[in-house]
Write an enzyme that holds these catalytic residues in place. Structure first.
Site, PDB file in Angstrom:
ATOM      1  N   GLU A 254     -25.051 -24.508  28.638  1.00 16.14           N
ATOM      2  CA  GLU A 254     -25.334 -23.119  27.377  1.00 16.14           C
ATOM      3  C   GLU A 254     -26.301 -23.667  26.619  1.00 16.14           C
ATOM      4  OE1 GLU A 254     -21.524 -23.042  27.925  1.00 16.14           O
ATOM      5  OE2 GLU A 254     -20.429 -23.705  25.794  1.00 16.14           O
TER       6      GLU A 254
ATOM      7  N   ASN B 230     -19.291 -13.784  34.944  1.00 23.76           N
ATOM      8  CA  ASN B 230     -19.114 -14.448  35.077  1.00 23.76           C
ATOM      9  C   ASN B 230     -17.102 -13.218  35.645  1.00 23.76           C
ATOM     10  OD1 ASN B 230     -16.301 -15.917  34.145  1.00 23.76           O
ATOM     11  ND2 ASN B 230     -17.252 -16.122  32.155  1.00 23.76           N
TER      12      ASN B 230
ATOM     13  N   ASP C 219     -19.379 -26.835  35.201  1.00 23.59           N
ATOM     14  CA  ASP C 219     -19.663 -26.391  33.851  1.00 23.59           C
ATOM     15  C   ASP C 219     -19.524 -27.387  32.996  1.00 23.59           C
ATOM     16  OD1 ASP C 219     -19.234 -25.307  31.163  1.00 23.59           O
ATOM     17  OD2 ASP C 219     -17.457 -24.095  31.587  1.00 23.59           O
TER      18      ASP C 219
ATOM     19  N   HIS D 210     -24.194 -25.289  35.025  1.00 27.63           N
ATOM     20  CA  HIS D 210     -24.881 -24.534  34.173  1.00 27.63           C
ATOM     21  C   HIS D 210     -24.518 -25.507  32.331  1.00 27.63           C
ATOM     22  CE1 HIS D 210     -21.120 -22.929  32.536  1.00 27.63           C
ATOM     23  NE2 HIS D 210     -21.272 -22.344  34.272  1.00 27.63           N
TER      24      HIS D 210
ATOM     25  N   ASP E 274     -21.153 -27.293  29.762  1.00 30.94           N
ATOM     26  CA  ASP E 274     -21.132 -26.754  28.353  1.00 30.94           C
ATOM     27  C   ASP E 274     -22.236 -27.248  28.606  1.00 30.94           C
ATOM     28  OD1 ASP E 274     -18.285 -26.053  28.848  1.00 30.94           O
ATOM     29  OD2 ASP E 274     -17.622 -27.702  28.003  1.00 30.94           O
TER      30      ASP E 274
ATOM     31  N   GLU F 230     -23.746 -14.565  29.368  1.00 36.46           N
ATOM     32  CA  GLU F 230     -22.605 -14.634  29.112  1.00 36.46           C
ATOM     33  C   GLU F 230     -21.655 -13.044  28.552  1.00 36.46           C
ATOM     34  OE1 GLU F 230     -19.719 -15.518  29.891  1.00 36.46           O
ATOM     35  OE2 GLU F 230     -18.456 -16.965  28.350  1.00 36.46           O
TER      36      GLU F 230
ATOM     37  N   TYR G  46     -16.355 -23.291  41.662  1.00 35.15           N
ATOM     38  CA  TYR G  46     -16.552 -23.085  40.652  1.00 35.15           C
ATOM     39  C   TYR G  46     -15.353 -24.720  39.629  1.00 35.15           C
ATOM     40  CZ  TYR G  46     -18.089 -22.341  35.910  1.00 35.15           C
ATOM     41  OH  TYR G  46     -18.649 -22.628  34.670  1.00 35.15           O
TER      42      TYR G  46
ATOM     43  N   CYS H 188     -15.785 -21.107  23.895  1.00 26.81           N
ATOM     44  CA  CYS H 188     -15.435 -20.427  24.871  1.00 26.81           C
ATOM     45  C   CYS H 188     -16.320 -19.346  24.974  1.00 26.81           C
ATOM     46  CB  CYS H 188     -13.727 -19.881  24.530  1.00 26.81           C
ATOM     47  SG  CYS H 188     -13.824 -18.418  25.926  1.00 26.81           S
TER      48      CYS H 188
ATOM     49  N   ASP I 157     -10.823 -25.085  24.611  1.00 25.77           N
ATOM     50  CA  ASP I 157     -12.051 -24.469  24.852  1.00 25.77           C
ATOM     51  C   ASP I 157     -13.079 -25.200  24.133  1.00 25.77           C
ATOM     52  OD1 ASP I 157     -14.390 -25.281  26.791  1.00 25.77           O
ATOM     53  OD2 ASP I 157     -14.437 -22.791  27.029  1.00 25.77           O
TER      54      ASP I 157
ATOM     55  N   ARG J 141     -26.876 -21.104  31.132  1.00 24.07           N
ATOM     56  CA  ARG J 141     -25.820 -19.608  30.632  1.00 24.07           C
ATOM     57  C   ARG J 141     -26.686 -19.956  29.162  1.00 24.07           C
ATOM     58  NH1 ARG J 141     -19.715 -20.221  29.497  1.00 24.07           N
ATOM     59  NH2 ARG J 141     -19.294 -19.500  27.217  1.00 24.07           N
TER      60      ARG J 141
HETATM   61  C1  LIG Z   1     -16.729 -19.926  32.624  1.00 25.20           C
HETATM   62  C2  LIG Z   1     -16.191 -20.748  31.362  1.00 25.20           C
HETATM   63  O1  LIG Z   1     -17.210 -21.334  30.343  1.00 25.20           O
HETATM   64  C3  LIG Z   1     -15.320 -21.638  31.879  1.00 25.20           C
HETATM   65  O2  LIG Z   1     -15.417 -23.145  31.276  1.00 25.20           O
HETATM   66  O3  LIG Z   1     -14.512 -21.481  32.548  1.00 25.20           O
HETATM   67  C4  LIG Z   1     -14.990 -19.688  30.044  1.00 25.20           C
HETATM   68  C5  LIG Z   1     -14.515 -18.747  31.069  1.00 25.20           C
HETATM   69  C6  LIG Z   1     -13.165 -18.348  30.318  1.00 25.20           C
HETATM   70  O4  LIG Z   1     -12.972 -19.008  28.565  1.00 25.20           O
HETATM   71  O5  LIG Z   1     -12.388 -17.076  30.064  1.00 25.20           O
HETATM   72  C7  LIG Z   1     -15.720 -18.788  29.332  1.00 25.20           C
HETATM   73  O6  LIG Z   1     -16.593 -19.480  27.835  1.00 25.20           O
HETATM   74  O7  LIG Z   1     -16.851 -17.791  29.834  1.00 25.20           O
HETATM   75 MG   LIG Z   2     -17.081 -23.036  29.672  1.00 23.62          MG
END
Ligand SMILES: C[C@](O)(C(=O)O)[C@H](CC(=O)O)C(=O)O
Ligand SMILES: [Mg+2]
Length: 299
Positions: A118, A213, A89, A116, A91, A191, A48, A126, A62, A161
């Site tokens: 979202e 996740n 990812d 993916h 986004d 999510e 991943y 995040c 993030d 997502r």
């Molecule tokens: C899955 C995720 O989108 C990621 O960017 O890895 C994050 C992971 C995290 O911040 O723990 C998420 O938004 O869940």
């Molecule tokens: Mg992410």
């Protein structure tokens, strides 16, 4: 030696075949190309490529600061180093539906097996932070339609997502997931599910693969692969885990160096030079080198 030899098209086809078996595929997050090799060596099903890790790696939170170019570059660097399929990812797709289609083509060219998109508003954050917001259903559908129309390899997995669970609850989440499948999503990433029952509800709502996740310190408990397989989850990701493990070890090592003036006490915990060389395939380069330099041409 050099890059993995399996082509992106072959990785995508293999990933589709594995998914069709219904078994649970386990994808740790590769925080760099080298860790993708380790994930392959340990027998996992795929890697991943996390947006949170790409951001953190750049020293950024993030919250939608990274660009498509940065994500595609990192995805290419990681995907080419492993024979395993990589899921990246993407986004919110980096813009409006037209941009989403271009994102898909860039990531497809980077050699990933899937991605993916979202349904958070721009700028995203995040999925395990509070205060998220999602776009309306029509906009979420447009993003997925655009993604599907952008892909050239039909085996590229387009996963939708949805972050709506944390905002409007579980019924909204299953309704949104169904609408995204109808729009052409090949798989669903629900999510921030709170418990196993929520994953089960999602499993019952759609007939495409679903992803769990298992990010640490988030909204979901850390379920075992057995628990997730038993309820019919198809893909599990550990997106930031290897980065957290490596950074935890780095922090402890720096503390030891600071207090004791030597790293001697932590050398036993370090990856050995020999193991690093094995992962980098020094042997392969040696063999190549001697075949070049020991080469004689008949005159
Ligand atoms: C899955 C995720 O989108 C990621 O960017 O890895 C994050 C992971 C995290 O911040 O723990 C998420 O938004 O869940
Ligand atoms: Mg992410």
């Amino acid at each position: 030696m050099l890059y993995a030899t399996t082509t992106p098209a072959a990785k995508r086809a293999a990933f589709r075949e594995r998914l069709a078996t219904g078994e649970l595929l386990s994808l740790p997050g590769a925080f760099n190309p080298l860790s993708a090799r380790l994930i392959q060596d340990k027998g996992f099903d795929g890697v991943y490529i996390s947006g949170a890790v790409i951001s953190a790696d750049l020293g950024l939170p993030d919250i939608g600061l990274t660009t498509l170019t940065e994500v595609a570059t990192r995805a290419r660097q990681i995907a080419r180093m492993t024979d395993l399929p990589a899921i990246v990812d993407a986004d919110t797709g980096f813009g409006e539906p037209m941009n989403v289609a271009r994102t898909v083509q860039e990531l497809e060219d980077a050699g990933v097996a899937g991605l993916h998109i979202e349904d958070q508003i721009n700028p995203k954050r995040c999925g395990h932070l509070d205060g998220k917001a999602v776009v309306d259903e029509a906009t979420a559908i447009k993003r997925i339609r655009a993604a599907v129309s952008g892909r050239r390899d039909p085996n590229l997995l387009i996963m939708a997502r949805t972050d709506i669970r944390a905002i409007d609850g579980m019924t909204a989440a299953t309704d949104r997931a169904k609408a995204l499948v109808d729009a052409g999503a090949d798989a669903i990433f629900p999510e921030a599910m709170a418990d196993l029952a929520e994953f089960e509800a999602m499993r019952a709502a759609v007939d495409v693969p679903i992803l769990a996740n298992m990010t640490e310190f988030g909204k979901s408990e850390l379920f075992t692969t057995r628990q997730l397989a038993d309820i019919g989850v198809n893909i599990v990701i550990y997106p930031v885990s290897l980065l957290r493990i490596a950074m935890g070890a780095a922090e402890r090592g720096l503390d030891v160096l600071r207090s004791e003036g030597t790293l001697e006490p932590v050398v036993a915990e370090m990856q050995h030079r020999a193991r690093l060389y094995e992962l980098l395939d020094y042997e392969g380069y040696n063999a190549f080198d001697s075949s070049v330099f020991n080469f004689t041409v008949a005159r």
